[in-house]
Design an enzyme around this catalytic site. Structure first.
Site, PDB file in Angstrom:
ATOM      1  N   ASP A   1      11.253   5.415  18.861  1.00 35.64           N
ATOM      2  CA  ASP A   1      12.678   5.148  19.091  1.00 35.64           C
ATOM      3  C   ASP A   1      13.225   4.204  18.021  1.00 35.64           C
ATOM      4  O   ASP A   1      14.348   4.336  17.558  1.00 35.64           O
ATOM      5  CB  ASP A   1      12.925   4.587  20.496  1.00 35.64           C
ATOM      6  CG  ASP A   1      12.143   3.308  20.793  1.00 35.64           C
ATOM      7  OD1 ASP A   1      11.280   2.900  19.991  1.00 35.64           O
ATOM      8  OD2 ASP A   1      12.399   2.697  21.858  1.00 35.64           O
ATOM      9  N   HIS A   2      12.409   3.237  17.614  1.00 37.77           N
ATOM     10  CA  HIS A   2      12.767   2.269  16.567  1.00 37.77           C
ATOM     11  C   HIS A   2      11.504   1.525  16.194  1.00 37.77           C
ATOM     12  O   HIS A   2      10.428   1.781  16.758  1.00 37.77           O
ATOM     13  CB  HIS A   2      13.850   1.293  17.055  1.00 37.77           C
ATOM     14  CG  HIS A   2      13.481   0.545  18.298  1.00 37.77           C
ATOM     15  ND1 HIS A   2      12.696  -0.587  18.287  1.00 37.77           N
ATOM     16  CD2 HIS A   2      13.763   0.781  19.610  1.00 37.77           C
ATOM     17  CE1 HIS A   2      12.520  -1.029  19.528  1.00 37.77           C
ATOM     18  NE2 HIS A   2      13.151  -0.215  20.357  1.00 37.77           N
TER      19      HIS A   2
ATOM     20  N   HIS B   1       5.773  -2.769  24.892  1.00 37.90           N
ATOM     21  CA  HIS B   1       6.903  -3.679  25.105  1.00 37.90           C
ATOM     22  C   HIS B   1       6.346  -4.952  25.718  1.00 37.90           C
ATOM     23  O   HIS B   1       5.440  -4.905  26.551  1.00 37.90           O
ATOM     24  CB  HIS B   1       7.919  -3.028  26.055  1.00 37.90           C
ATOM     25  CG  HIS B   1       9.278  -3.649  26.043  1.00 37.90           C
ATOM     26  ND1 HIS B   1       9.502  -4.967  26.401  1.00 37.90           N
ATOM     27  CD2 HIS B   1      10.491  -3.138  25.718  1.00 37.90           C
ATOM     28  CE1 HIS B   1      10.788  -5.228  26.296  1.00 37.90           C
ATOM     29  NE2 HIS B   1      11.406  -4.140  25.880  1.00 37.90           N
TER      30      HIS B   1
ATOM     31  N   THR C   1      16.231   0.983  21.766  1.00 36.41           N
ATOM     32  CA  THR C   1      15.850   2.255  22.371  1.00 36.41           C
ATOM     33  C   THR C   1      17.049   3.167  22.559  1.00 36.41           C
ATOM     34  O   THR C   1      16.977   4.374  22.296  1.00 36.41           O
ATOM     35  CB  THR C   1      15.156   2.008  23.721  1.00 36.41           C
ATOM     36  OG1 THR C   1      13.930   1.310  23.493  1.00 36.41           O
ATOM     37  CG2 THR C   1      14.878   3.309  24.448  1.00 36.41           C
TER      38      THR C   1
END
Length: 651
Positions: A513-514, A461, A329
């Site tokens: 973010d990724h 997450h 992140t």
């Protein structure tokens, strides 16, 4: 075996411990080989080298672990051998060490499940932020069962030692002075050799990344990452003259509408637009946790877990071929605020001296925008509050009492309990943080203040929990469920925003973010850097941009759509400019990559480099001869970025 070396029975427990550690580490290595059965190289030589390289690193690890115990054995006078104190200390610290190591072995399995790598700098970071990590473990795994299992294994190991009379021999055999000196000398020499001559990078011998990773010792890798989490480019990577490096980058960034305002070692330039008027719109920027392009139906996914984002791709400026700069992140945050390639080691977000940098907030604040950062957890995590607060953003988070440093001139406000409907280890659910953002946007609108709201989501997450009844996949089951919930939360945010008086004058930017995973069998898993990006509610025709580009190009493209004149230290460029040269800059904390078309250049520490042809169909890399111009350009992007930051020229 150890009896042949003289009267060393005093070390009986230690010898048993070493044998147990090496055997267990080897079993773990075999388990990881089986886990990645379809990905590792099963060539006989490759398998043997994987195992024996692993034993070599395991031996170094167990020597380091044993140093304190060896010093105790060597320095304790013989008259105290077998005393009550001696027995208590040896039993207690042997049990404690075995317990910790068994837990570490279990932790390696969960870490591998998440990242497909042995312990690395991510594990180092997690050690610092204990609240989030411990809470995440509690919510993701049956902790009582796990601890009970670790205790059971520890007891069994100790019982085996006991039955083999390891403790009895240790307590009944004093050491001669000669044995003490010889054993201590061997230990110190072996330790010194590992420290001086062995690098964790030496384990990366195979073109198959999985074989190399499995060759490592997780604990050894952890401490290697702890020592090397910041890496100065010029010390670890191949360099060229700074004059040449900056000349290359300045040429790549040069445009008809930009003028360099500083000579030499700088990329600072003034960018102008031909139109007489600027678009002064509010901006809501959403950085979505772990949103791989592969989750979208737009890119072939058949699970139908992102219906809203797939619909958004048809009514936005949609980037079809954008790549993240990194795997964390903080890398994504670095890329979208500084528009800079990933410098080696830690992200700039986590480094010292990262305040008062020239970020996108400077462009907004020059136009009197209110810049706000929203995070559903405690922004102390990953140094986010310090970075954003030190670079012109007001902070909205779920802080537990941590404060901003005195040198930060910004406002920090908590998300209140009455604004929270659901919260897990990483923070409040995406719906709640979006609702908070909308409330702040309402206040700015009432005060006639243009705003730039930067939102970092958390729901996608592990432990993948979110409010019940929102989507078809139950919470806590899988990442796919978390992706589905994030898609739902984004849809709800847009639905609520459309009813606001500020909506028509607000542009929304949504980008990952990724990716959810970045590990593969090759040095760089290119496909696992592919991310979606959307610019929504612009008064321009919707379009799909298929040019290869990077996260660092997102803001220069938006500023171009706004027709803004601005100062820039950014390495990113306007993708819609006819002069834009398609390329992506990406990497890990040690690998630095330039991709153009299907050609991929990778710079590695120890001043190594490799050049590949990427096959998109099977996501494989095929080695090819290095092209000198491509090689020098790759060096130039990363060498100049590192030079500017380390020499405080981005402030």
């Amino acid at each position: 075996m150890y009896r042949s070396f003289g009267n060393l029975k005093r070390f009986s427990v230690l010898f048993h411990f070493v044998i147990w550690f090496l055997a267990t580490a080897t079993l773990l290595r075999l388990a990881l080989l089986a886990w990645q059965y379809d990905d590792v190289s099963w060539n006989a030589i490759a398998v043997l080298r994987t195992l024996f390289t692993g034993i070599f690193y395991d031996l170094g690890t167990v020597v380091f672990i044993s140093v304190a115990g060896i010093l105790y054995y060597v320095l304790l006078p013989n008259r105290w051998v077998g005393s009550l104190v001696d027995k208590i200390l040896i039993w207690f610290f042997t049990a404690l060490t075995i317990f910790v190591l068994v837990f570490a072995f279990f932790a390696e399995l969960t870490f591998w499940d998440e990242f497909r790598t042995r312990f690395n700098f991510i594990a180092v970071d997690y050690l610092i932020y204990t609240h989030e990590v411990v809470s995440n473990i509690q919510e993701s795994y049956p902790l009582p069962l796990l601890i009970g299992g670790v205790l059971l294994v520890t007891v069994v190991v100790l019982y085996v030692f006991y039955r083999r009379r390891a403790f009895a021999e240790a307590f009944s055999n004093p050491l001669s002075l000669r044995s003490r000196g010889l054993f201590l000398a061997v230990t110190l020499v072996v330790s010194a050799l590992y420290v001086a001559l062995v690098s964790n990078a030496d384990a990366e011998w195979s073109p198959n990344r999985y074989n190399s990773e499995i060759s490592k010792s997780g604990i050894y890798s952890f401490f290697a990452a702890f020592r090397n989490n910041q890496m100065k480019y010029s010390e670890f990577y191949t360099t060229i003259d700074n004059e040449k490096a900056f000349a290359i980058v300045r040429q790549k960034l040069g445009r008809a509408n930009s003028r360099y305002s500083r000579e030499g070692f700088s990329v600072h330039r003034t960018i102008t637009d031909g139109l007489p008027s600027e678009e002064k719109k509010n901006v809501v920027f959403v950085l979505v946790e772990s949103l791989s392009a592969s989750f979208l139906k737009e890119f072939g996914n058949q699970q139908n877990i992102t219906p809203f984002l797939d619909s958004l791709a048809q009514k936005s400026v949609f980037f079809e071929n954008m790549y993240a700069t990194g795997t964390r992140t903080v890398r994504g945050m670095e890329a979208v605020t500084l528009c800079i390639p990933p410098t080696p080691g830690q992200s700039i977000v986590k480094r010292p001296d990262n305040h008062n940098l020239y970020t996108v907030s400077n462009v907004f604040r020059k136009r009197q925008y209110q810049c706000n950062f929203f995070y559903g957890g405690d922004g102390y995590f990953d140094n986010m509050n310090s970075y954003f607060g030190g670079n012109g953003f007001n902070i909205y988070d779920r802080g537990r009492g941590s404060v901003l440093s005195d040198d930060i001139n910004t406002t920090r406000r908590n998300v209140d309990d009455n604004e929270v409907t659901f919260e897990n280890a990483w923070g409040i659910c995406d719906e709640d943080i979006f609702n908070k953002m909308i409330k702040v946007a309402d206040a700015h609108y009432q005060n006639h203040e243009p705003f730039f709201n930067f939102v970092m989501t958390t729901s996608n997450h592990r432990p993948f929990t979110y409010p019940d009844g929102k989507v078809s996949i139950p919470p806590g089951m899988s990442r796919e469920g978390a992706v589905q919930y994030t898609d739902f939360a984004l849809r709800e945010m847009f639905k609520k925003a459309q009813g606001k008086p500020w909506f028509k004058n607000t542009v929304f930017v949504v980008v990952a973010d990724h990716c959810a995973s970045s590990a593969g069998k090759d040095e760089i898993d290119v496909a696992n850097y592919h991310i979606p990006a959307f610019i929504v509610n612009m008064p321009v025709a919707n379009r799909k941009i298929d040019k290869l580009c990077s996260q660092i190009d997102l803001w220069p493209t938006l500023f171009g759509l706004f027709h803004w004149n601005y100062e820039s230290d950014f390495f990113g460029a306007d993708v819609l400019d006819p002069a834009f040269e398609p390329r992506a800059l990406l990497g890990t904390y040690r690998k630095l990559v330039l991709m153009k078309g299907r050609e991929v250049m990778i710079l590695s520490d120890q001043k190594k480099q490799s050049f590949y042809q990427w096959n998109k169909a099977d996501n494989s890399l095929k080695s090819k001869p290095i092209q000198p111009d491509f090689f020098e350009e790759t060096i130039a992007w990363y060498q100049t970025a590192d030079y500017l930051f380390t020499n405080k020229l981005l402030q």
